[in-house]
Design a protein around this motif. Structure first.
Motif, mmCIF file in Angstrom:
data_model
loop_
_atom_site.group_PDB
_atom_site.id
_atom_site.type_symbol
_atom_site.label_atom_id
_atom_site.label_comp_id
_atom_site.label_asym_id
_atom_site.label_seq_id
_atom_site.Cartn_x
_atom_site.Cartn_y
_atom_site.Cartn_z
ATOM 1 N N GLY A 16 0.827 -1.206 0.000
ATOM 2 C CA GLY A 16 0.000 0.000 0.000
ATOM 3 C C GLY A 16 0.858 1.252 0.000
ATOM 4 N N THR A 17 0.339 2.301 0.628
ATOM 5 C CA THR A 17 1.028 3.596 0.663
ATOM 6 C C THR A 17 2.489 3.435 1.080
ATOM 7 O OG1 THR A 17 -1.082 4.513 1.391
ATOM 8 C CG2 THR A 17 0.841 5.933 1.641
ATOM 9 N N MET A 18 2.733 2.759 2.188
ATOM 10 C CA MET A 18 4.091 2.676 2.727
ATOM 11 C C MET A 18 4.925 1.578 2.084
ATOM 12 S SD MET A 18 4.320 5.194 4.671
ATOM 13 C CE MET A 18 5.917 4.909 5.439
ATOM 14 N N ASP A 37 1.845 -8.701 -1.454
ATOM 15 C CA ASP A 37 0.529 -8.298 -0.938
ATOM 16 C C ASP A 37 -0.436 -9.431 -1.227
ATOM 17 O OD1 ASP A 37 -2.049 -6.761 -0.454
ATOM 18 O OD2 ASP A 37 -0.626 -5.113 -0.224
ATOM 19 N N VAL A 42 -3.608 -5.089 -6.165
ATOM 20 C CA VAL A 42 -2.828 -4.178 -5.308
ATOM 21 C C VAL A 42 -1.376 -4.156 -5.761
ATOM 22 C CG1 VAL A 42 -2.089 -3.726 -2.932
ATOM 23 C CG2 VAL A 42 -4.359 -4.678 -3.358
ATOM 24 N N ALA A 92 4.458 -3.848 6.245
ATOM 25 C CA ALA A 92 3.718 -2.574 6.205
ATOM 26 C C ALA A 92 2.285 -2.906 5.824
ATOM 27 C CB ALA A 92 4.366 -1.613 5.220
ATOM 28 N N ILE A 93 1.690 -3.821 6.604
ATOM 29 C CA ILE A 93 0.295 -4.212 6.349
ATOM 30 C C ILE A 93 -0.610 -3.418 7.290
ATOM 31 C CG2 ILE A 93 1.046 -6.502 5.548
ATOM 32 C CD1 ILE A 93 -0.265 -7.631 8.172
ATOM 33 N N GLU A 95 -2.812 -1.769 10.175
ATOM 34 C CA GLU A 95 -2.385 -1.433 11.551
ATOM 35 C C GLU A 95 -3.251 -2.202 12.565
ATOM 36 O OE1 GLU A 95 0.219 -0.061 12.476
ATOM 37 O OE2 GLU A 95 0.009 1.422 14.057
ATOM 38 N N LYS A 100 -0.831 -8.623 12.184
ATOM 39 C CA LYS A 100 0.627 -8.568 12.075
ATOM 40 C C LYS A 100 1.259 -9.823 12.715
ATOM 41 C CE LYS A 100 1.035 -3.443 11.985
ATOM 42 N NZ LYS A 100 1.382 -3.103 10.630
ATOM 43 N N ASN A 120 6.709 -1.866 10.414
ATOM 44 C CA ASN A 120 6.609 -0.434 10.138
ATOM 45 C C ASN A 120 5.437 0.181 10.915
ATOM 46 O OD1 ASN A 120 7.266 1.982 8.579
ATOM 47 N ND2 ASN A 120 5.395 1.594 7.417
ATOM 48 N N SER A 122 2.968 2.228 13.150
ATOM 49 C CA SER A 122 3.067 3.621 13.605
ATOM 50 C C SER A 122 2.915 3.727 15.109
ATOM 51 C CB SER A 122 1.941 4.450 12.987
ATOM 52 O OG SER A 122 1.920 4.336 11.605
ATOM 53 N N HIS A 143 10.348 2.101 11.526
ATOM 54 C CA HIS A 143 9.211 2.974 11.230
ATOM 55 C C HIS A 143 9.623 4.100 10.282
ATOM 56 C CE1 HIS A 143 6.071 6.070 12.702
ATOM 57 N NE2 HIS A 143 5.587 5.358 11.717
ATOM 58 N N PHE A 144 9.158 3.963 9.045
ATOM 59 C CA PHE A 144 9.422 4.969 8.010
ATOM 60 C C PHE A 144 8.328 6.030 8.058
ATOM 61 C CE2 PHE A 144 11.493 1.166 6.548
ATOM 62 C CZ PHE A 144 12.596 1.589 5.819
ATOM 63 N N ASN A 146 6.003 8.969 5.677
ATOM 64 C CA ASN A 146 5.303 9.069 4.399
ATOM 65 C C ASN A 146 5.585 10.418 3.727
ATOM 66 O OD1 ASN A 146 3.413 8.773 2.379
ATOM 67 N ND2 ASN A 146 1.640 8.719 3.712
ATOM 68 N N ILE A 237 -1.652 10.522 4.829
ATOM 69 C CA ILE A 237 -1.397 9.356 5.684
ATOM 70 C C ILE A 237 -2.462 8.278 5.433
ATOM 71 C CG2 ILE A 237 -1.500 8.575 8.106
ATOM 72 C CD1 ILE A 237 -0.323 11.412 8.797
ATOM 73 N N LYS A 277 -5.676 7.974 -1.094
ATOM 74 C CA LYS A 277 -5.714 6.609 -1.646
ATOM 75 C C LYS A 277 -7.098 6.217 -2.149
ATOM 76 C CE LYS A 277 -5.722 4.450 2.956
ATOM 77 N NZ LYS A 277 -4.923 3.662 3.889
HETATM 78 P P1 NAI Z 1 -2.370 0.812 3.264
HETATM 79 O O1 NAI Z 1 -3.788 0.629 3.665
HETATM 80 O O2 NAI Z 1 -2.051 1.823 2.210
HETATM 81 O O3 NAI Z 1 -1.714 -0.581 2.783
HETATM 82 C C1 NAI Z 1 -1.756 -1.756 3.536
HETATM 83 C C2 NAI Z 1 -1.590 -2.922 2.585
HETATM 84 O O4 NAI Z 1 -1.437 -4.118 3.330
HETATM 85 C C3 NAI Z 1 -2.786 -3.132 1.651
HETATM 86 O O5 NAI Z 1 -2.319 -3.126 0.316
HETATM 87 C C4 NAI Z 1 -3.343 -4.496 2.061
HETATM 88 O O6 NAI Z 1 -3.823 -5.240 0.962
HETATM 89 C C5 NAI Z 1 -2.110 -5.155 2.651
HETATM 90 N N1 NAI Z 1 -2.399 -6.213 3.613
HETATM 91 C C6 NAI Z 1 -3.321 -6.242 4.594
HETATM 92 N N2 NAI Z 1 -3.247 -7.403 5.281
HETATM 93 C C7 NAI Z 1 -2.241 -8.114 4.719
HETATM 94 C C8 NAI Z 1 -1.661 -9.396 4.982
HETATM 95 N N3 NAI Z 1 -2.113 -10.172 5.963
HETATM 96 N N4 NAI Z 1 -0.639 -9.793 4.207
HETATM 97 C C9 NAI Z 1 -0.164 -9.006 3.210
HETATM 98 N N5 NAI Z 1 -0.665 -7.796 2.917
HETATM 99 C C10 NAI Z 1 -1.695 -7.361 3.658
HETATM 100 O O7 NAI Z 1 -1.584 1.124 4.625
HETATM 101 P P2 NAI Z 1 -0.251 1.982 4.851
HETATM 102 O O8 NAI Z 1 -0.625 3.413 5.006
HETATM 103 O O9 NAI Z 1 0.767 1.604 3.834
HETATM 104 O O10 NAI Z 1 0.175 1.477 6.312
HETATM 105 C C11 NAI Z 1 0.785 0.221 6.496
HETATM 106 C C12 NAI Z 1 1.499 0.196 7.834
HETATM 107 O O11 NAI Z 1 2.459 1.259 7.865
HETATM 108 C C13 NAI Z 1 0.585 0.401 9.050
HETATM 109 O O12 NAI Z 1 1.085 -0.360 10.113
HETATM 110 C C14 NAI Z 1 0.742 1.892 9.340
HETATM 111 O O13 NAI Z 1 0.492 2.222 10.683
HETATM 112 C C15 NAI Z 1 2.209 2.108 8.982
HETATM 113 N N6 NAI Z 1 2.579 3.473 8.616
HETATM 114 C C16 NAI Z 1 1.759 4.246 7.828
HETATM 115 C C17 NAI Z 1 2.135 5.532 7.492
HETATM 116 C C18 NAI Z 1 1.268 6.390 6.639
HETATM 117 O O14 NAI Z 1 1.507 7.603 6.553
HETATM 118 N N7 NAI Z 1 0.253 5.861 5.973
HETATM 119 C C19 NAI Z 1 3.424 6.106 7.947
HETATM 120 C C20 NAI Z 1 4.246 5.168 8.690
HETATM 121 C C21 NAI Z 1 3.808 3.925 9.036
#
Ligand code: NAI
Length: 288
Positions: A16-18, A37, A42, A92-93, A95, A100, A120, A122, A143-144, A146, A237, A277
């Motif tokens: 995803g985003t991260m 993923d 995706v 980075a799945i 939260e 996890k 990763n 938060s 922890h990166f 965005n 975010i 997103k």
């Molecule tokens: P997102 O919603 O953009 O992407 C998450 C991805 O994980 C999705 O593509 C989803 O299909 C996939 N996913 C879910 N369950 C899964 C599994 N069991 N196996 C494989 N893939 C799976 O979320 P985002 O924003 O990338 O956040 C991901 C992590 O990074 C979270 O823990 C968040 O707290 C952390 N984070 C987010 C930031 C942000 O600004 N969005 C900044 C720093 C950390």
């Protein structure tokens, strides 16, 4: 504990985003990088995004077309978890602790005992993510911020059980990624998400009480020197991710009023308006 010092392969779980951004960083620095993923759609979106980002860097003269080709050739994309074999795995799945934990136990079962599992997250406790794994000492927060290819800071989060050499190795890897790592103890929200929480929460209070509209609040904070206003930052975010972080800090600090999730973010998530997103959040991105 014996440890292979050479890291050549990195796997990133969650595209995803991260995850897409982190994979771009790792591949760009010469690591064989596997991006995993659950769904093909995706993965395809993430691959497109990385290609576009690299093309932009070439167009701006920031990387050469050779570096672009090299980065792309370092990347592989998969929906098959059994391909996630690497010396370092960064998740980075979603939260959510339970999801996890489940992912890490599957990864631990198919990887060498020496593999380091990084989260990763938060805001979730690294200790809880590591609990129940055969080698909790090999779990650490990485922890990166965005957008991952741009932001320099990486919080390297050590829980009580994290081996010092594991934290050191990830600190070194962050440097190899061109980042500025900081060691942090496992505690709710680490540094940035704890200190910056009030930027979002107080801004939602101000808007919710009708003191000013969101565009005015954003404009004003930017004019003060912040890179982004609180609402555009929440849209970047992801409102779901940001709400999960607010909730996790609120719970961790015994439901302290100062960390109570904002009504506006709860409404946005309920409406599916997650930010950039999904094309709509506090602002509309569809026609931009
Ligand atoms: P997102 O919603 O953009 O992407 C998450 C991805 O994980 C999705 O593509 C989803 O299909 C996939 N996913 C879910 N369950 C899964 C599994 N069991 N196996 C494989 N893939 C799976 O979320 P985002 O924003 O990338 O956040 C991901 C992590 O990074 C979270 O823990 C968040 O707290 C952390 N984070 C987010 C930031 C942000 O600004 N969005 C900044 C720093 C950390």
């Amino acid at each position: 504990m014996s440890m292979n010092n050479q890291i050549s392969t990195v796997a990133v779980c969650g595209a995803g985003t991260m995850g897409a951004g982190i994979a771009q960083v790792a591949a760009g620095k010469g690591f064989k990088t596997i991006l995993y993923d659950l769904q093909d759609a995706v993965i395809e979106k993430a691959a497109d995004k990385i290609r576009q980002q690299l093309q932009k860097l070439v167009d701006k003269g920031k990387i050469s077309s050779d570096q672009q080709a090299q980065t792309l050739s370092n990347l592989s994309f998969t929906t098959d978890i059994s391909s996630c074999k690497a010396e370092v795995i960064i998740e980075a799945i979603v939260e959510n602790v339970a999801v996890k934990v489940e992912l890490f136990s599957k990864l631990a079962a198919i990887n060498d005992p020496g593999t380091i599992l990084c989260s990763n997250t938060s805001s979730l406790p690294i200790k809880e993510i590591a609990a129940g794994l055969p080698q909790p000492e090999r779990v650490v927060g990485m922890h990166f911020f965005n957008p991952a290819p741009v932001m320099k800071l990486v919080e390297v989060v050590s829980a009580e059980q994290t081996a010092t050499e594991v934290a050191e190795k990830i600190y070194g890897l962050a440097k190899q990624f061109g980042k500025t790592p900081v060691h942090v103890k496992d505690s709710p929200g680490f540094i940035v998400n704890r200190v910056a929480r009030h930027y979002y929460l107080e801004a939602m209070q101000v808007a919710g009480q009708g003191v000013a509209d969101i565009a005015s609040i954003d404009r004003l904070m930017v004019s003060l020197g912040f890179k982004m206003g609180p609402f555009e930052l929440m849209d970047l975010i992801g409102n779901d991710v940001n709400l999960a972080v607010s909730q996790s800090l609120y719970d961790a600090f015994g439901k302290a009023e100062r960390f109570k999730p904002g009504a506006l973010q709860v409404e946005k998530v309920a409406a599916g308006e997650l930010g950039r997103k999904t094309g709509k959040g506090f602002y509309d991105y569809q026609n931009r």
